[in-house]
Structures are given as structure tokens and as C-alpha cells.
Design a protein around this motif. Structure first.
Motif, short mmCIF file in Angstrom:
data_model
loop_
_atom_site.label_atom_id
_atom_site.label_comp_id
_atom_site.label_asym_id
_atom_site.label_seq_id
_atom_site.Cartn_x
_atom_site.Cartn_y
_atom_site.Cartn_z
N TRP A 230 59.71 16.94 -22.13
CA TRP A 230 60.44 17.10 -23.40
C TRP A 230 59.50 16.94 -24.58
O TRP A 230 58.81 15.93 -24.70
N HIS A 238 58.78 12.77 -23.44
CA HIS A 238 59.17 12.44 -22.07
C HIS A 238 58.42 13.40 -21.16
O HIS A 238 58.59 14.61 -21.25
N LEU A 241 60.99 13.55 -16.94
CA LEU A 241 62.43 13.45 -16.82
C LEU A 241 62.89 14.10 -15.52
O LEU A 241 62.33 15.11 -15.10
N GLU A 245 68.60 13.71 -16.07
CA GLU A 245 68.47 12.93 -17.31
C GLU A 245 68.44 13.80 -18.56
O GLU A 245 68.35 13.27 -19.67
N GLN A 248 70.99 12.97 -21.41
CA GLN A 248 70.75 11.76 -22.17
C GLN A 248 69.79 12.02 -23.33
O GLN A 248 69.96 11.47 -24.43
N VAL A 249 68.79 12.86 -23.13
CA VAL A 249 67.82 13.16 -24.17
C VAL A 249 68.40 14.15 -25.18
O VAL A 249 68.27 13.98 -26.39
#
Length: 251
Positions: A230, A238, A241, A245, A248-249
Motif C-alpha cells: 500500500w 504497508h 498486507l 486486510e 481495514q486500510v
């Protein structure tokens, strides 16, 4: 052999399993008040056989990172090792050879030549690699078989659906047996059913050991990869990940 030209560029102490290694990569456009820092000290490693998605908001640096990874653009600072070769130090001619020999590209727009058949489009990269005509035809046929187009070898792009054209583009990307397959929004022009079919092909290719890095803004597409990187404000926020997930981001 052309491959041997780059042996002297190999840097010791880099893991042989690392296909991509970015070390403190920055990309700056302009200067002074107009300076734009598209990438800021990015560090990223992708191992052989990985299947990664690169995500982030518009302007986050993900497309710039893809251009650097694909040797389409040079970093302003830092080192980029592709298959143990410091490509940031190569001249334009050597970069072109690296792109042809080591990287396969798949884009949102298929970039097929309208006047050529599917087979001829797939054969084209091998012309630049100096492969003889018989081997070009044999390898292109096999590549098209791998993406399920063995019955469409002689069709031109306007005789193919969007999904079929993207399959031709994938076959073209893998025909030179690259160490890395880069896909930039490869499903952006496809409907949901065709997206699933194309993503299944990417998964099958990865299962055979091909390293794939894909830029996408679509969470459903990224969830079909195995690792998500990310970007935000030109940096990796990130690097590992899991697909689960993403929400969540993004939230």
C-alpha cells in the motif's frame, strides 16, 4: 549472448530469490517551488514466485513505482535491482534490452496491433529478441494455448472480445519467458465476468512460478493476489498486507 552483457552488473550479497529490490528509491519531478516528490525513499523487495498487488489512492505513487519497476522511468535517487542487476545504472539501450528479456507487461488498454493476428501480435517481442521464425511461431502458439486461445490464432483484434484481447496481451507478455510479469490495471476495461476469467489466468501463471506484480484500484482484484503493498504520499506504508486486510486500510 545478450544476457551475458549484464553479468558484470550483478551485485553480490543480494538474495538470489529477490526479483525486485528497491533501495531508498526517490523520484522527483521539477525543482524549487514546482518540485513534486512522487516517490520518497521507497524500500521494497519482491521474492521470486510472489503474487503482489500495489494499491493506494490516486497520486499515492503506485503508478510511478510501477514505471520504475518496469524500467520505463529512472529513479532520481536510489538503487533498483532487478534479478540481481542494478538497472538504475544502465543506459537507455540496456534498459530496453532488460525490458524485452526480463519483464512482461500487461496494461489496461491491450496495445495490440490491429493489422496483425493474435499469433503475430504474440510473436512480435521475439523478433526484437532475435529468435528465429520457427521458434517464434512455436512459442507464440504455446503461449496462446496457455491462455485458452488455441482456436483464435489467426483472428485479428477486431475479431476478438475485450477479454480475448487481454488474453492475447498476456500471452505476448509471457512469450519471452520473463522473470517478472507487470500488470497495470489489467482488468480496468473488462466486465466482472471477464475480470474473473483473466484473474484466473494470472493465478494459474503464478502457480507455475511466474512472479507477478499488479497495480490495481479494485479491492476485489487485489484480494485474489497473495500480498498487498500500500502506497501513500509516495511511500510504502504497508509492505505485507494480506488480502483480507485491505478493507481495514482502505477504510
Amino acid at each position: 549472448m545478450l544476457e551475458n552483457k549484464f553479468i558484470a552488473q550483478i551485485v553480490p550479497n543480494i538474495p538470489t530469490s529477490a526479483i525486485i529490490r528497491l533501495e531508498n528509491i526517490s523520484k522527483v519531478y521539477g525543482a524549487g517551488e514546482t518540485e513534486v516528490r512522487a516517490l520518497a525513499d521507497v524500500n521494497l523487495t519482491v521474492e521470486s514466485g510472489e503474487y503482489c498487488a500495489i494499491m493506494g489512492a490516486s497520486g499515492s505513487g503506485k503508478s510511478t513505482a510501477m514505471n520504475v519497476i518496469g524500467c520505463l522511468d529512472r529513479p532520481t535517487r536510489g538503487h533498483y535491482y532487478l534479478d540481481n542487476v542494478d538497472v538504475a545504472a544502465l543506459d537507455d539501450g540496456d534498459l530496453a534490452s532488460i525490458r524485452n528479456l526480463k519483464i512482461g507487461f500487461v496494461f489496461q488498454q491491450f496495445h495490440l496491433l490491429a493489422q496483425l493476428s493474435a499469433l503475430e501480435n504474440v510473436m512480435l517481442p521475439m523478433v526484437y529478441a532475435g529468435i528465429n521464425a520457427k521458434e517464434r511461431r512455436d512459442r507464440a502458439t504455446i503461449a496462446l494455448q496457455r491462455v485458452g486461445l488455441e482456436n483464435r490464432l489467426n483472428n485479428r483484434p477486431n475479431q476478438l472480445s475485450g477479454g480475448q484481447q487481454q488474453r492475447v496481451a498476456i500471452a505476448r507478455a509471457i512469450v519471452n519467458r520473463p522473470v517478472l510479469l507487470l500488470a497495470d490495471e489489467p482488468t480496468g476495461a473488462l466486465d466482472s465476468r471477464t475480470t474473473t476469467e483473466v484473474m484466473d489466468i494470472f493465478s494459474e501463471l503464478n502457480a507455475t512460478g511466474i512472479t507477478i506484480v499488479m497495480v490495481t484500484h479494485e479491492s476485489d482484484v487485489a484480494r485474489q493476489t497473495r500480498r498487498v503493498v500500500w502506497f501513500r504520499d509516495g511511500q510504502v506504508v504497508h509492505s505485507h498486507l494480506t488480502p483480507a486486510e485491505i478493507g481495514q486500510v482502505a477504510g
